[in-house]
Design a protein around this motif. Structure first.
Motif, mmCIF file in Angstrom:
data_model
loop_
_atom_site.group_PDB
_atom_site.id
_atom_site.type_symbol
_atom_site.label_atom_id
_atom_site.label_comp_id
_atom_site.label_asym_id
_atom_site.label_seq_id
_atom_site.Cartn_x
_atom_site.Cartn_y
_atom_site.Cartn_z
ATOM 1 N N GLN A 1 77.534 38.930 19.924
ATOM 2 C CA GLN A 1 77.164 40.117 19.170
ATOM 3 C C GLN A 1 77.636 40.035 17.723
ATOM 4 O O GLN A 1 76.928 40.474 16.805
ATOM 5 N N ASP B 1 70.878 47.228 18.779
ATOM 6 C CA ASP B 1 71.817 48.216 19.299
ATOM 7 C C ASP B 1 72.579 47.612 20.476
ATOM 8 O O ASP B 1 72.202 46.563 21.002
ATOM 9 N N LEU B 2 73.671 48.290 20.869
ATOM 10 C CA LEU B 2 74.551 47.787 21.922
ATOM 11 C C LEU B 2 74.576 48.678 23.158
ATOM 12 O O LEU B 2 75.423 48.493 24.038
ATOM 13 N N PHE B 3 73.660 49.636 23.268
ATOM 14 C CA PHE B 3 73.730 50.594 24.365
ATOM 15 C C PHE B 3 73.135 50.067 25.669
ATOM 16 O O PHE B 3 73.279 50.701 26.709
ATOM 17 N N TRP C 1 81.178 58.895 18.128
ATOM 18 C CA TRP C 1 81.179 58.232 19.426
ATOM 19 C C TRP C 1 82.565 58.177 20.067
ATOM 20 O O TRP C 1 82.689 57.861 21.241
ATOM 21 N N ARG D 1 86.276 50.958 21.223
ATOM 22 C CA ARG D 1 84.862 50.683 21.450
ATOM 23 C C ARG D 1 84.001 51.491 20.493
ATOM 24 O O ARG D 1 82.989 50.990 19.981
ATOM 25 N N ALA D 2 84.383 52.749 20.242
ATOM 26 C CA ALA D 2 83.616 53.587 19.313
ATOM 27 C C ALA D 2 83.629 52.993 17.911
ATOM 28 O O ALA D 2 82.607 53.006 17.210
ATOM 29 N N GLY E 1 73.055 44.392 24.209
ATOM 30 C CA GLY E 1 74.272 45.024 24.672
ATOM 31 C C GLY E 1 74.828 44.466 25.961
ATOM 32 O O GLY E 1 76.039 44.530 26.195
ATOM 33 N N HIS F 1 76.455 49.316 14.460
ATOM 34 C CA HIS F 1 75.223 50.076 14.239
ATOM 35 C C HIS F 1 75.056 50.493 12.785
ATOM 36 O O HIS F 1 73.928 50.625 12.301
ATOM 37 N N SER G 1 81.629 56.213 14.176
ATOM 38 C CA SER G 1 82.804 55.963 15.023
ATOM 39 C C SER G 1 83.450 57.275 15.452
ATOM 40 O O SER G 1 83.836 57.441 16.621
ATOM 41 N N TYR H 1 84.005 49.774 17.137
ATOM 42 C CA TYR H 1 83.159 48.578 17.179
ATOM 43 C C TYR H 1 81.682 48.966 17.141
ATOM 44 O O TYR H 1 80.890 48.380 16.396
ATOM 45 N N TYR H 2 81.301 49.959 17.924
ATOM 46 C CA TYR H 2 79.918 50.426 17.937
ATOM 47 C C TYR H 2 79.525 51.005 16.575
ATOM 48 O O TYR H 2 78.404 50.809 16.098
#
Length: 482
Positions: free
Chosen positions: A111, A213-215, A186, A194-195, A103, A202, A183, A197-198
């Protein structure tokens, strides 16, 4: 016309030796070629296991070169070759062990490269190649069918292309559903872009049992230990990817057929038993541990117990600190990781069916029976030999790698054994050893992840092709056992 004849011949003689049929197909293909002298230099000379090994190695090499580009890192500096190789291997083998934080260290480009490696590695490069062939409306050749059969661990080529189509559809639907739900959840904690993308990252990572993970700061999903939405969605993604595409297809067709194959019954029953047993053991062992479950409310303890029981299905995500667990729990998770997911899935380990067969053999021996019977079906002795071979080879590999790492790395043995088992079973759970590995240790774990993803038998067949069945038998001997 020739391809159809060869295909029908193969299906008819499905129970005969695989390599003999493959050699016959190769000879017929050479005769059919307008350039027989040139055809012997074609890729067709390689056996399906050799093509799979070479294909995965090529994907890892390409990923390594891309991750070494300066703009793949957030700092703009090139990643060391050994670190890029480890990351590419972990992503392609859908493991999740990392030597640099995904992350914070990688840029969006880096990524996305990792995400593509996860998708290709999870579904298999031959599955992705088949996707492009289907989109371009190209014919799937006999050679491709043989390789797909090996990649999907099928006993027959019959219906293999139809299965690949289902694999692609199921993956797209499940990953899209997971991405949407994550999404939306988040979006309450971060900007919607960003949500989204996350959510996509994930969903793909968890469905393919990769665990990336990206956290940041190696936290994984610890911030959501008691979050019901994140826990439930991620666990469903992990289990969906871990039970295997054959079982998913069988479940979808259940409404019409009203019956499940033996394979599906074994996978579902053993997966459910392992998850429930794991949750109970983790709940009991960690209930008062303030570093894990002790600091959570009762509902959070339940969610965390089930999540930590599901994730050894080779997913690699965690909602509590694995290094903070008691040693008894850590050793129990090693056992769960060793068993792993199911055949034809995105996960690793010796597989739930192998473990079930070994348990069945023990029970049959204790009851004085010669046959192993599961759900009123008798299993061939050849299956028992295969399960025993896979289990012993896996144990030998894990023990050997752990012994070497105990020499090169200055960490407790349980930590080394945990990390080695996680690498072999392509799990990705870590007690914090991986980022501190020496270069020799990183290379050794790369080889372990590669062997675990492809399968020890596939590697054995690739390095030394399986011989034909002997035409004679030796006299039976007697030896005292036990």
């Amino acid at each position: 016309m020739l391809d159809n004849n060869v295909y029908n011949l193969y299906v008819y003689w499905n129970n005969t030796n695989f390599l003999c049929c493959y050699e016959a197909c190769e000879r017929m293909s050479r005769l059919a070629s307008p350039f027989p002298e040139f055809s012997k230099f074609r890729l067709f000379k390689l056996s399906p296991p050799q093509i799979l090994v070479g294909g995965f190695a090529a994907v890892i090499l390409i990923g390594t070169l891309l991750l070494m580009l300066p703009f793949a890192s957030a700092s703009g500096h090139s990643l060391r070759f050994i670190d890029a190789l480890f990351t590419a291997t972990s992503a392609t083998c859908v493991t999740g062990l990392v030597v640099v934080d995904t992350g914070t260290h990688f840029s969006v480009f880096g990524q996305i490269v990792i995400l593509l490696l996860i998708q290709v590695g999870g579904l298999g490069f031959m599955t992705m190649a088949t996707l492009f062939a289907l989109l371009l409306k190209r014919k799937i050749s006999l050679r491709d069918r043989l390789i797909l059969q090996e990649a999907m661990n099928q006993s027959s080529m019959e219906g293999i292309v139809r299965l690949i189509r289902r694999v692609l559809v199921y993956s797209l639907v499940i990953e899209t559903g997971g991405a949407v739900l994550l999404s939306l959840r988040w979006a309450a904690d971060m900007p919607f872009g960003r949500a989204l993308y996350y959510g996509v990252f994930h969903a793909v990572s968890m469905f393919n049992n990769a665990g990336f993970d990206l956290f940041g700061n190696y936290r994984s999903l610890t911030a959501y230990a008691g979050d019901s939405v994140v826990n439930l969605v991620v666990m469903l993604l992990i289990v969906s990817g871990g039970i295997g595409f054959i079982v998913m297809a069988d479940l979808i067709e259940y409404r019409k057929s009203r019956r499940l194959q033996l394979h599906s019954k074994v996978v579902l029953s053993m997966t459910g038993a392992l998850i429930l047993t794991g949750a109970v053991v983790i709940f009991v062992f960690e209930f008062t541990n303030t570093r894990t479950l002790g600091s959570l409310n009762f509902g959070g303890k339940i969610w965390a117990s089930f999540f930590q029981s599901v994730t050894p299905r080779t997913a690699g995500a965690n909602t509590v600190d694995i290094a903070g667990m008691r040693q008894a729990t850590q050793f129990f998770i090693i056992i769960l990781m060793f068993i792993g997911a199911s055949p034809g899935s995105t996960g690793g380990g010796i597989k739930t069916t192998t473990f079930t067969l070994m348990i069945g053999a023990v029970v049959s021996m204790l009851r004085g029976r010669e046959d192993i019977v599961l759900f009123r079906y008798r299993l061939a002795q050849e299956r028992v030999f295969k399960a025993l071979t896979i289990t012993l080879l896996a144990l030998l590999l894990i023990v050997s790698v752990s012994m070497v790492l105990s020499t090169t790395e200055g960490h407790p043995f349980l930590t080394i054994l945990f990390e080695t088992t996680s690498a072999f079973a392509t799990v990705g759970l870590s007690m914090g050893l991986t980022p501190e590995l020496s270069d020799a240790g990183k290379i050794l774990l790369c080889l372990t992840m590669f062997a675990g993803r492809l399968g020890l038998l596939t590697l054995a067949y690739a390095l030394g092709p399986k011989q034909g069945k002997p035409l004679y038998k030796y006299p039976e001997g007697k030896m005292i056992i036990g």
